[in-house]
Design a protein around this motif. Structure first.
Motif, short mmCIF file in Angstrom:
data_model
loop_
_atom_site.label_atom_id
_atom_site.label_comp_id
_atom_site.label_asym_id
_atom_site.label_seq_id
_atom_site.Cartn_x
_atom_site.Cartn_y
_atom_site.Cartn_z
N ASN A 223 -5.22 -86.59 -28.55
CA ASN A 223 -4.16 -86.75 -27.56
C ASN A 223 -4.10 -85.54 -26.64
N TRP A 224 -4.28 -84.35 -27.22
CA TRP A 224 -4.23 -83.11 -26.44
C TRP A 224 -5.37 -83.05 -25.42
N LEU A 225 -6.57 -83.45 -25.85
CA LEU A 225 -7.74 -83.37 -24.99
C LEU A 225 -7.97 -84.63 -24.17
N ALA A 226 -7.17 -85.67 -24.43
CA ALA A 226 -7.34 -86.96 -23.74
C ALA A 226 -8.74 -87.51 -23.94
N ARG A 227 -9.20 -87.50 -25.20
CA ARG A 227 -10.49 -88.08 -25.54
C ARG A 227 -10.48 -88.43 -27.02
N ASP A 228 -11.42 -89.24 -27.44
CA ASP A 228 -11.54 -89.57 -28.85
C ASP A 228 -12.05 -88.35 -29.62
N VAL A 229 -11.41 -88.09 -30.75
CA VAL A 229 -11.82 -86.98 -31.61
C VAL A 229 -11.98 -87.51 -33.03
N THR A 230 -13.07 -87.17 -33.66
CA THR A 230 -13.38 -87.61 -35.02
C THR A 230 -13.40 -86.41 -35.96
N PHE A 231 -12.83 -86.60 -37.15
CA PHE A 231 -12.85 -85.54 -38.16
C PHE A 231 -14.10 -85.67 -39.00
N ALA A 232 -14.95 -84.65 -38.96
CA ALA A 232 -16.19 -84.62 -39.73
C ALA A 232 -16.35 -83.20 -40.28
N PRO A 233 -15.68 -82.90 -41.39
CA PRO A 233 -15.56 -81.51 -41.84
C PRO A 233 -16.87 -80.90 -42.32
N MET A 234 -17.01 -79.62 -42.02
CA MET A 234 -18.06 -78.81 -42.60
C MET A 234 -17.71 -78.50 -44.05
N THR A 235 -18.63 -77.94 -44.79
CA THR A 235 -18.28 -77.38 -46.09
C THR A 235 -17.66 -76.01 -45.86
N PRO A 236 -16.90 -75.51 -46.82
CA PRO A 236 -16.34 -74.16 -46.67
C PRO A 236 -17.41 -73.11 -46.42
N GLU A 237 -18.55 -73.24 -47.10
CA GLU A 237 -19.62 -72.26 -46.93
C GLU A 237 -20.20 -72.32 -45.51
N GLU A 238 -20.37 -73.53 -44.97
CA GLU A 238 -20.89 -73.68 -43.61
C GLU A 238 -19.92 -73.08 -42.59
N PHE A 239 -18.64 -73.32 -42.81
CA PHE A 239 -17.65 -72.77 -41.88
C PHE A 239 -17.66 -71.25 -41.93
N GLY A 240 -17.66 -70.69 -43.13
CA GLY A 240 -17.70 -69.24 -43.25
C GLY A 240 -18.90 -68.65 -42.56
N LEU A 286 12.43 -75.86 -37.11
CA LEU A 286 11.01 -75.64 -36.88
C LEU A 286 10.44 -76.76 -36.01
N THR A 287 9.28 -76.51 -35.43
CA THR A 287 8.65 -77.44 -34.49
C THR A 287 7.47 -78.13 -35.13
N SER A 288 7.33 -79.42 -34.91
CA SER A 288 6.24 -80.18 -35.53
C SER A 288 4.88 -79.73 -35.02
N VAL A 289 3.85 -80.00 -35.82
CA VAL A 289 2.47 -79.71 -35.40
C VAL A 289 2.17 -80.42 -34.08
N ALA A 290 2.57 -81.68 -33.98
CA ALA A 290 2.30 -82.45 -32.76
C ALA A 290 2.89 -81.78 -31.53
N ASP A 291 4.13 -81.30 -31.64
CA ASP A 291 4.78 -80.68 -30.48
C ASP A 291 4.18 -79.31 -30.17
N HIS A 292 3.76 -78.59 -31.20
CA HIS A 292 3.07 -77.33 -30.92
C HIS A 292 1.78 -77.57 -30.13
N ILE A 293 1.00 -78.55 -30.57
CA ILE A 293 -0.28 -78.83 -29.90
C ILE A 293 -0.03 -79.27 -28.46
N LYS A 294 1.00 -80.10 -28.24
CA LYS A 294 1.32 -80.53 -26.88
C LYS A 294 1.65 -79.33 -25.97
N SER A 295 2.25 -78.30 -26.55
CA SER A 295 2.69 -77.14 -25.76
C SER A 295 1.54 -76.23 -25.35
N TRP A 296 0.32 -76.45 -25.90
CA TRP A 296 -0.79 -75.56 -25.60
C TRP A 296 -1.30 -75.68 -24.17
N GLY A 297 -1.03 -76.77 -23.53
CA GLY A 297 -1.44 -76.90 -22.13
C GLY A 297 -2.89 -77.24 -21.97
#
Length: 297
Positions: A223-240, A286-297
């Motif tokens: 929603n923030w980027l106005a495009r489809d986004v898919t969750f495809a996680p790395m492993t913790p070791e790959e991310f590190g 407190l502010t929801s995650v959704a509203d925080h992300i919307k505020s990023w511009g």
């Protein structure tokens, strides 16, 4: 001392990612703020309405001068550059705090801590730091951060998000609900805690409302980027390794892989906390995650 509603507060790391939002929140609440960092000119440019004080955390006399006469202080240790930094900072800070009789400290761990998290280098260090603060002899409130929501902003963490719509962070299973902490919500809680000496001696896990699965988070990022986004996680070791390579730091690669490997072991909604209870305790909204992300511009 000042009245029960308006305080004189010292905020360390005033130009950093953790401290700067606390300065802004404290000023907005009408407190007199001593904003402390190493570069006084940078403090003045960042927070013109605060009292700018230059001090190195390892300089006990400078820290004592900054703390003299305040009602409360906020502290978050920065990323150490050497093996003795954290120990030296703690020794100087608490030496100064005892010297001036600091009435209240609000300390932020900067990451997951506590016995409910599996052991890792970072979890063990933050947990040890929390214990040291609570046993320091200075009346203290510890706020235990989760994973920072702002990690979703830098390209170093998510290089494929904009180009391919691929959310491969956080590196946890698709059904795990990740608890996030926004730096803005952390500031809201920290400033509220600065006026709560009755809570001294306690620690609180803090977070932003709505722990989310990766798929739920991908929807918000889409929603923030106005495009489809898919969750495809790395492993913790790959991310590190990704972040370690970008920073040129094998140590960071190991520590981050180790941390997220520990978090991933929780699974399900085990990481989630009751933010309604947190709001009630500190009388904040407190502010929801959704509203925080919307505020990023």
């Amino acid at each position: 001392m000042t009245s029960s509603t308006t305080k004189t507060v010292a905020i360390f790391g005033a130009t950093g990612a953790q401290g700067a939002p606390v300065v802004r929140e404290a000023l907005a609440k009408g407190h007199t703020v001593r904003a402390i960092a190493r570069d006084a000119e940078k403090i003045k440019a960042t927070h013109p309405d605060a009292i700018a004080l230059a001090a190195d955390l390892a300089d006990e006399n400078a820290v004592a001068e900054a703390l003299q006469g305040v009602d409360a202080a906020f502290l978050h240790f920065p990323m150490p550059s050497g093996p003795d930094d954290s120990q030296n900072w703690a020794a100087a800070f608490f030496g100064a705090a005892h010297k001036v009789g600091l009435p209240l400290l609000v300390f932020v761990t900067g990451g997951p801590s506590g016995d409910r998290f599996p052991s890792s280098v970072i979890v063990d260090a933050t947990t040890q730091g929390m214990g040291a603060v609570l046993n320091s002899g200075i009346p203290s409130i510890v706020l235990q951060s989760a994973v920072y929501l702002e990690n979703l902003q830098p390209e170093i963490f998510l290089p494929l998000l904009r180009s391919e719509g691929k959310l491969d962070y956080p590196p946890v299973g698709p059904n795990m609900k990740m608890q996030w902490t926004s730096q803005k919500d952390q500031a809201t809680l920290a400033v509220a805690a600065l006026s709560r000496p009755d809570l001294a001696g306690q620690s609180f896990e803090i977070g932003t409302p709505d722990a989310l699965t990766g798929t739920e988070l991908a929807g918000l990022m889409g929603n923030w980027l106005a495009r489809d986004v898919t969750f495809a996680p790395m492993t913790p070791e790959e991310f590190g390794q990704r972040v370690g390579d970008a920073l040129g730091s094998p140590g960071a690669a190991f520590a981050l892989g180790d941390l997220y490997g520990a978090i991933a072991k929780l699974g399900g909604d085990t990481m989630a906390i009751d933010t309604k209870a947190l709001e009630a305790t500190f009388d904040v909204k407190l502010t929801s995650v959704a509203d925080h992300i919307k505020s990023w511009g």
